[in-house]
Design an enzyme around this catalytic site. Sequence first.
Site, PDB file in Angstrom:
ATOM      1  N   SER A  48       0.821  -1.217   0.000  1.00 19.22           N
ATOM      2  CA  SER A  48       0.000   0.000   0.000  1.00 19.22           C
ATOM      3  C   SER A  48       0.849   1.259   0.000  1.00 19.22           C
ATOM      4  O   SER A  48       0.514   2.241  -0.659  1.00 19.22           O
ATOM      5  CB  SER A  48      -0.923   0.007   1.219  1.00 19.22           C
ATOM      6  OG  SER A  48      -1.753  -1.119   1.203  1.00 19.22           O
ATOM      7  N   TYR A 137      -1.288 -10.818   3.286  1.00 18.91           N
ATOM      8  CA  TYR A 137      -1.348  -9.400   3.630  1.00 18.91           C
ATOM      9  C   TYR A 137      -2.781  -9.099   4.044  1.00 18.91           C
ATOM     10  O   TYR A 137      -3.670  -8.959   3.206  1.00 18.91           O
ATOM     11  CB  TYR A 137      -0.922  -8.554   2.437  1.00 18.91           C
ATOM     12  CG  TYR A 137      -0.898  -7.059   2.661  1.00 18.91           C
ATOM     13  CD1 TYR A 137      -0.961  -6.488   3.920  1.00 18.91           C
ATOM     14  CD2 TYR A 137      -0.796  -6.208   1.580  1.00 18.91           C
ATOM     15  CE1 TYR A 137      -0.930  -5.121   4.099  1.00 18.91           C
ATOM     16  CE2 TYR A 137      -0.758  -4.828   1.736  1.00 18.91           C
ATOM     17  CZ  TYR A 137      -0.822  -4.290   3.000  1.00 18.91           C
ATOM     18  OH  TYR A 137      -0.804  -2.928   3.164  1.00 18.91           O
ATOM     19  N   LYS A 165       1.245 -10.477   7.192  1.00 20.77           N
ATOM     20  CA  LYS A 165       1.514  -9.060   7.433  1.00 20.77           C
ATOM     21  C   LYS A 165       0.159  -8.491   7.808  1.00 20.77           C
ATOM     22  O   LYS A 165      -0.720  -8.337   6.966  1.00 20.77           O
ATOM     23  CB  LYS A 165       2.064  -8.376   6.178  1.00 20.77           C
ATOM     24  CG  LYS A 165       2.301  -6.886   6.356  1.00 20.77           C
ATOM     25  CD  LYS A 165       2.718  -6.264   5.025  1.00 20.77           C
ATOM     26  CE  LYS A 165       3.098  -4.816   5.134  1.00 20.77           C
ATOM     27  NZ  LYS A 165       2.015  -3.917   5.506  1.00 20.77           N
ATOM     28  N   THR A 167      -2.108  -5.516   9.199  1.00 19.07           N
ATOM     29  CA  THR A 167      -2.139  -4.067   9.348  1.00 19.07           C
ATOM     30  C   THR A 167      -3.530  -3.652   9.778  1.00 19.07           C
ATOM     31  O   THR A 167      -4.473  -3.746   8.996  1.00 19.07           O
ATOM     32  CB  THR A 167      -1.785  -3.385   7.998  1.00 19.07           C
ATOM     33  OG1 THR A 167      -0.521  -3.866   7.553  1.00 19.07           O
ATOM     34  CG2 THR A 167      -1.735  -1.879   8.165  1.00 19.07           C
TER      35      THR A 167
END
Length: 173
Positions: A48, A137, A165, A167
């Site tokens: 991103s 992700y 990952k 977030t």
Amino acid sequence: MHSNLKGLYAALLVPFDKKGEIKEESLIQIANNALETEQLDGLYVNGSSGENFLLNKEQKKRIFKLVRENVSEDANLIAQIGALDINEAIELGQYATELGYDAISAVTPFYYPFTFEEIKNYYFDLVDAIDNNLIIYSIPGLTGVDISIEQFRELFEHEQIIGVKYTSPNSSY
């Protein structure tokens, strides 16, 4: 490719000029600065922070190539290849793997209301088509997709899915 991906990584920023073209020399400087000055172990490329979802496939490939060819061979590189078009994701994953990226990563499919089974099939299809390990992700705030701990466990049953990952401002995990 490195087999050990432990360490500190940064999401690589991609600079653009006023016309929206990639500033290639600046990209190389940012990558090397992160690795050398900040003493990081690797970079997460085309996530991103790299404006990935605003780039076309050829721009993504160009970034993968520029980074791999211009940073130390000791640097671990993770290529974010996720796309709604699984054929594009596979092509990007195969390309990054051929360049020597240490792992691939793919954002959770988004926009359409995918079931967990469809998401699982997406990830399994990616790793079955690409000879590389995958880091999921997960970014629920932008994808609208929240994967539970139990669902992550199910995904990790595939030996090529090695991590996530994650977030999110929600740190309840």
